[in-house]
Design a protein around this motif. Sequence first.
Motif, PDB file in Angstrom:
ATOM      1  N   GLY A 490     -14.400  49.372 -35.050  1.00 55.70           N
ATOM      2  CA  GLY A 490     -14.297  49.444 -36.506  1.00 55.70           C
ATOM      3  C   GLY A 490     -12.933  49.155 -37.083  1.00 55.70           C
ATOM      4  O   GLY A 490     -12.765  49.184 -38.318  1.00 55.70           O
ATOM      5  N   PHE A 491     -11.922  48.861 -36.256  1.00 53.25           N
ATOM      6  CA  PHE A 491     -10.612  48.524 -36.808  1.00 53.25           C
ATOM      7  C   PHE A 491     -10.648  47.104 -37.375  1.00 53.25           C
ATOM      8  O   PHE A 491     -11.047  46.152 -36.690  1.00 53.25           O
ATOM      9  CB  PHE A 491      -9.540  48.634 -35.717  1.00 53.25           C
ATOM     10  CG  PHE A 491      -9.150  50.049 -35.397  1.00 53.25           C
ATOM     11  CD1 PHE A 491      -8.107  50.673 -36.063  1.00 53.25           C
ATOM     12  CD2 PHE A 491      -9.852  50.765 -34.434  1.00 53.25           C
ATOM     13  CE1 PHE A 491      -7.764  51.990 -35.774  1.00 53.25           C
ATOM     14  CE2 PHE A 491      -9.512  52.074 -34.126  1.00 53.25           C
ATOM     15  CZ  PHE A 491      -8.465  52.692 -34.805  1.00 53.25           C
ATOM     16  N   THR A 492     -10.260  46.971 -38.624  1.00 51.29           N
ATOM     17  CA  THR A 492     -10.287  45.673 -39.304  1.00 51.29           C
ATOM     18  C   THR A 492      -8.899  45.344 -39.839  1.00 51.29           C
ATOM     19  O   THR A 492      -8.096  46.245 -40.113  1.00 51.29           O
ATOM     20  CB  THR A 492     -11.281  45.681 -40.469  1.00 51.29           C
ATOM     21  OG1 THR A 492     -10.942  46.752 -41.378  1.00 51.29           O
ATOM     22  CG2 THR A 492     -12.701  45.883 -39.975  1.00 51.29           C
ATOM     23  N   THR A 493      -8.626  44.056 -40.003  1.00 52.07           N
ATOM     24  CA  THR A 493      -7.307  43.640 -40.471  1.00 52.07           C
ATOM     25  C   THR A 493      -7.406  42.811 -41.745  1.00 52.07           C
ATOM     26  O   THR A 493      -8.384  42.098 -41.969  1.00 52.07           O
ATOM     27  CB  THR A 493      -6.582  42.801 -39.404  1.00 52.07           C
ATOM     28  OG1 THR A 493      -7.359  41.637 -39.104  1.00 52.07           O
ATOM     29  CG2 THR A 493      -6.354  43.609 -38.134  1.00 52.07           C
ATOM     30  N   TYR A 494      -6.371  42.915 -42.564  1.00 47.43           N
ATOM     31  CA  TYR A 494      -6.216  42.108 -43.771  1.00 47.43           C
ATOM     32  C   TYR A 494      -4.762  41.648 -43.850  1.00 47.43           C
ATOM     33  O   TYR A 494      -3.851  42.385 -43.461  1.00 47.43           O
ATOM     34  CB  TYR A 494      -6.536  42.911 -45.043  1.00 47.43           C
ATOM     35  CG  TYR A 494      -7.959  43.380 -45.154  1.00 47.43           C
ATOM     36  CD1 TYR A 494      -8.928  42.592 -45.769  1.00 47.43           C
ATOM     37  CD2 TYR A 494      -8.336  44.623 -44.650  1.00 47.43           C
ATOM     38  CE1 TYR A 494     -10.239  43.030 -45.877  1.00 47.43           C
ATOM     39  CE2 TYR A 494      -9.644  45.070 -44.748  1.00 47.43           C
ATOM     40  CZ  TYR A 494     -10.589  44.264 -45.362  1.00 47.43           C
ATOM     41  OH  TYR A 494     -11.886  44.704 -45.464  1.00 47.43           O
ATOM     42  N   VAL A 495      -4.554  40.446 -44.349  1.00 48.34           N
ATOM     43  CA  VAL A 495      -3.213  39.944 -44.627  1.00 48.34           C
ATOM     44  C   VAL A 495      -3.073  39.840 -46.137  1.00 48.34           C
ATOM     45  O   VAL A 495      -3.852  39.146 -46.800  1.00 48.34           O
ATOM     46  CB  VAL A 495      -2.965  38.577 -43.964  1.00 48.34           C
ATOM     47  CG1 VAL A 495      -1.591  38.046 -44.345  1.00 48.34           C
ATOM     48  CG2 VAL A 495      -3.096  38.687 -42.447  1.00 48.34           C
ATOM     49  N   GLU A 496      -2.095  40.539 -46.681  1.00 52.24           N
ATOM     50  CA  GLU A 496      -1.973  40.664 -48.132  1.00 52.24           C
ATOM     51  C   GLU A 496      -0.599  40.173 -48.593  1.00 52.24           C
ATOM     52  O   GLU A 496       0.428  40.532 -48.007  1.00 52.24           O
ATOM     53  CB  GLU A 496      -2.167  42.128 -48.532  1.00 52.24           C
ATOM     54  CG  GLU A 496      -2.219  42.379 -50.014  1.00 52.24           C
ATOM     55  CD  GLU A 496      -3.581  42.007 -50.619  1.00 52.24           C
ATOM     56  OE1 GLU A 496      -3.750  42.181 -51.832  1.00 52.24           O
ATOM     57  OE2 GLU A 496      -4.460  41.538 -49.865  1.00 52.24           O
ATOM     58  N   ASN A 497      -0.587  39.360 -49.627  1.00 56.51           N
ATOM     59  CA  ASN A 497       0.664  38.907 -50.247  1.00 56.51           C
ATOM     60  C   ASN A 497       0.603  39.207 -51.740  1.00 56.51           C
ATOM     61  O   ASN A 497       0.475  38.300 -52.579  1.00 56.51           O
ATOM     62  CB  ASN A 497       0.865  37.404 -50.014  1.00 56.51           C
ATOM     63  CG  ASN A 497       1.098  37.087 -48.556  1.00 56.51           C
ATOM     64  OD1 ASN A 497       2.078  37.529 -47.971  1.00 56.51           O
ATOM     65  ND2 ASN A 497       0.188  36.318 -47.956  1.00 56.51           N
ATOM     66  N   PRO A 498       0.695  40.465 -52.117  1.00 55.84           N
ATOM     67  CA  PRO A 498       0.495  40.845 -53.520  1.00 55.84           C
ATOM     68  C   PRO A 498       1.712  40.511 -54.381  1.00 55.84           C
ATOM     69  O   PRO A 498       2.832  40.343 -53.895  1.00 55.84           O
ATOM     70  CB  PRO A 498       0.300  42.364 -53.433  1.00 55.84           C
ATOM     71  CG  PRO A 498       1.144  42.759 -52.251  1.00 55.84           C
ATOM     72  CD  PRO A 498       1.018  41.624 -51.263  1.00 55.84           C
ATOM     73  N   SER A 499       1.474  40.435 -55.662  1.00 52.79           N
ATOM     74  CA  SER A 499       2.579  40.194 -56.606  1.00 52.79           C
ATOM     75  C   SER A 499       3.232  41.501 -57.021  1.00 52.79           C
ATOM     76  O   SER A 499       4.295  41.506 -57.639  1.00 52.79           O
ATOM     77  CB  SER A 499       2.054  39.473 -57.856  1.00 52.79           C
ATOM     78  OG  SER A 499       1.030  40.252 -58.479  1.00 52.79           O
ATOM     79  N   SER A 500       2.572  42.631 -56.683  1.00 52.79           N
ATOM     80  CA  SER A 500       3.088  43.941 -57.076  1.00 52.79           C
ATOM     81  C   SER A 500       2.656  44.986 -56.051  1.00 52.79           C
ATOM     82  O   SER A 500       1.651  44.818 -55.356  1.00 52.79           O
ATOM     83  CB  SER A 500       2.557  44.328 -58.464  1.00 52.79           C
ATOM     84  OG  SER A 500       2.883  45.676 -58.777  1.00 52.79           O
ATOM     85  N   PHE A 501       3.432  46.072 -55.963  1.00 52.25           N
ATOM     86  CA  PHE A 501       3.025  47.209 -55.132  1.00 52.25           C
ATOM     87  C   PHE A 501       1.949  48.048 -55.825  1.00 52.25           C
ATOM     88  O   PHE A 501       1.339  48.901 -55.203  1.00 52.25           O
ATOM     89  CB  PHE A 501       4.235  48.106 -54.829  1.00 52.25           C
ATOM     90  CG  PHE A 501       5.147  47.555 -53.766  1.00 52.25           C
ATOM     91  CD1 PHE A 501       4.711  47.412 -52.459  1.00 52.25           C
ATOM     92  CD2 PHE A 501       6.439  47.179 -54.075  1.00 52.25           C
ATOM     93  CE1 PHE A 501       5.546  46.914 -51.470  1.00 52.25           C
ATOM     94  CE2 PHE A 501       7.289  46.676 -53.104  1.00 52.25           C
ATOM     95  CZ  PHE A 501       6.834  46.543 -51.796  1.00 52.25           C
ATOM     96  N   ASP A 502       1.745  47.793 -57.115  1.00 52.15           N
ATOM     97  CA  ASP A 502       0.773  48.555 -57.897  1.00 52.15           C
ATOM     98  C   ASP A 502      -0.591  47.873 -57.790  1.00 52.15           C
ATOM     99  O   ASP A 502      -0.835  46.844 -58.410  1.00 52.15           O
ATOM    100  CB  ASP A 502       1.229  48.626 -59.360  1.00 52.15           C
ATOM    101  CG  ASP A 502       0.420  49.629 -60.169  1.00 52.15           C
ATOM    102  OD1 ASP A 502      -0.546  50.193 -59.610  1.00 52.15           O
ATOM    103  OD2 ASP A 502       0.760  49.851 -61.341  1.00 52.15           O
ATOM    104  N   HIS A 503      -1.499  48.463 -56.990  1.00 51.85           N
ATOM    105  CA  HIS A 503      -2.798  47.838 -56.743  1.00 51.85           C
ATOM    106  C   HIS A 503      -3.897  48.340 -57.678  1.00 51.85           C
ATOM    107  O   HIS A 503      -4.953  47.721 -57.768  1.00 51.85           O
ATOM    108  CB  HIS A 503      -3.216  48.074 -55.290  1.00 51.85           C
ATOM    109  CG  HIS A 503      -2.425  47.277 -54.308  1.00 51.85           C
ATOM    110  ND1 HIS A 503      -2.643  45.945 -54.080  1.00 51.85           N
ATOM    111  CD2 HIS A 503      -1.386  47.630 -53.505  1.00 51.85           C
ATOM    112  CE1 HIS A 503      -1.786  45.501 -53.157  1.00 51.85           C
ATOM    113  NE2 HIS A 503      -1.013  46.503 -52.802  1.00 51.85           N
TER     114      HIS A 503
END
Length: 826
Positions: A490-503
């Motif tokens: 059940g371990f899953t991965t995501y790669v995130e490049n957000p424009s803000s730390f506020d999600h």
Amino acid sequence: MVGQVAGDVVVIQPIQGHPHGHIALFNGVNWVSEFIQLRGFYPGQQYRNIKPAFKLYRFERKNEQLQNVEENNNKLIKICFPVSQKSGSEFRSIEDITSHLDNESTGKYMIGRNGMWHGGIHITNATTPWCALTGKAASEKINFQIPYKGEQFVRCMADGEIVAYRICHDYLGIPWQGMPLSFSGSFVLVRHYIQLGETKKSGLKFYTLYMHLAPYSAYQSSGKKNLWKSTDRLSLYRPEWVLTASTNNQQHSQSYRDGTLPKGSLVEWDSLDSNLHTMAYKNREYGLVTIKSVAGDASKESKLKLVGCQYWMLVDNNNIVPSDTEVPRPVWWRKLSAPSKQMMKFDEVITLNEPLSIRAGDPIGHLGYFQAAKEGGYNSRYQVHIECISTDGNLESFLTNPEKVGIDSPHYLKYYKDVELFNLNDSDGTFTSNGRVTTSTVISSLIKFKSKVDKVTKKKFWFDNSTGGYISEDSKGVKLLSQYDLSELGFTTYVENPSSFDHLDGKNQPKGFVRGVFESLFEISKNDNRKNHELVSHNYNRLLIKIDSGNGRYSPQEYLNAIHNPFYKDVIEKTIVKHPSDWYHKKDDTIWQSFITPLKKNAPDWAKYSENFLDKMSWMQDLTDVKLGPSLWHMHPVMFLHALQQREKLIWVRRVEELFGRDVANEFKSKVIEVGKDLSIDPNYIMACMALETGEKFNTSTKNPNSTATGLIQFMSATAKDLGTTTTRLAAMTHVEQMDYVKKYFETQASNFNYPTNKWSLGDVYLSIFTPSAMLLKDSDVVYAEGQSAYKVNLFHDRNKDGEITKKEIVKNIEVFYKKGFMYEG
């Protein structure tokens, strides 16, 4: 440069009367010049008083340490939880510690309560006050009238090496609405490497980070410094004993023994002075202490003889604890004291040229004081923020267990929805389809499923309580999994490049990994068959539709509650995200400005506070040899490391497997470990006792031909009756079933003799079975003697054949079975 190793040379600057200074060589035990120096590298009291400058020289091959670690095949490391229970005993399971941490109101993994990115977890005084330590801030006395004493440490979670730290001498401060807020900026960064298989494709380099630890000033005593109390009776060795400290010649070592220090005595010892401690045989740590007072009933003459004298004695494993006036300091601090080249520095980010080795369970520090701003005031707590992070490009492959490590000894059973179910035909021991199928995907520990083998086809079937049917090993959609099959688990991965730390800002619908988490929660909720959860999947689907619509405003709190649904917390705890680190980016970076700029217009006080906090807490760019950021893999520290934790080994288990097969052995092993944890008894002690009692047969029906004694610990018929059963019933039980009565028996004896099981030694565990009253005897006391009927049937225990069985002889015999058991460890 850490500590001292054989071959080190120290050159000490001149002092008055000694114009040429001094030079000495370390031989692995002592510093040596024209004489053996028993008090460290300073050759005399005048040098020790002045402490002149020195330089340490060592021949070394740089950058070999971690490289060599990575070249070792199958590099498994010890892993533990970051905190213990108040008593110092371990949390029994991952479920126990995560349930404990569920009571934290702040610092949830991934998304914090303000909707911001949060790459770790908080442990605070709300759940774990025994790890908190009150410091010197004036506001602490106002907010917490009863000080926290740091009864237990926050611990290093895995074997590794400290590569960077910041030890703040005192709390940092930020002005807020006319008042100063205090918080700790101390941290420790530890690097780890684990390799599951034979090649590096099964390897992973990662780090654990411990933020907001108590500052140095919290450990400074206002009373007498360096005063310690003994918690046990401890042997005392004359100062010259240090010459033979590392020898395994016990007789020679004992020739330096000069008596015993009673429990409760006071000694003076500077734990940070490397000249006053040494590592001895079996890696035990000894300190050169000065006796201040002697407890107990010793004669006045004996006490006077010891007081003021110096002796070596054990100082590890809590054999001594600070007196009421001060708190123990983290052990790793000692490696930053003389004669190390890397002396402790305060209030700056330090990248260590030579990392400090540290083991799982070693003290890291204590929860530090933290005042968090809020409208009209502040919230106060003690906390540590813990992260598990990695820059390793192999992480996603690592999760797939590329070398299939552990698949021969699976720990989990996984089956999908619509797998065929079977019934057992009692008449002929075969299985037939019952026309039903599983209704959801399930992953569960293999030991929770009882197995049967079809007497005709020889195929294995597992009984599933949730469905009331059996699952076949060769059905499509059924898998046996190693503990290291993390992706399948059940371990899953995501790669995130957000424009803000506020999600979750309430204006822009979440994207990327947050939207992916909602998708996972929706899928798992569809498999939830509980009647009182019928609307849950509907609500997750409703939120997904809203997210995908892109329509404006929403309630961040509603989204946050949905993410941190306690019934599906497993989804969050197994989510791994590559995400920018808030410890890397500074206030002027774009990723922060998208959050701060609106505050400057609408809430200027909050903008100023946030900028001040970031100025003080952004540190990753200050690292030198260690490169972290700007984006890192973030894992839930407790869940991820638990998945890599070696499942406990137990002595005698392979013998049980030889006799009864792997399934019985695995179920029995898990049960013995469970009972041991419940009673705070080393489960290996229980196995050693059952080996002796059953003649290494481990049969639940083993019967003594000379009495009614039956089973794993040879229950007498009267004992069985007291426990609510009979020896006949006990003999018919499985190993797991009979262990419940073993546990009940130990609890009964602990109550009968007012001697709690968490105090029991190996000898005590066996004596509780053999003759419980002997637990309270002295080692030399006679338990049975010639002429008694009990002596005749227990001649085995009269080791010297002198007609008397002493407690010491009985304990020696069980020690033999304990040591032999390691031949069958598994």
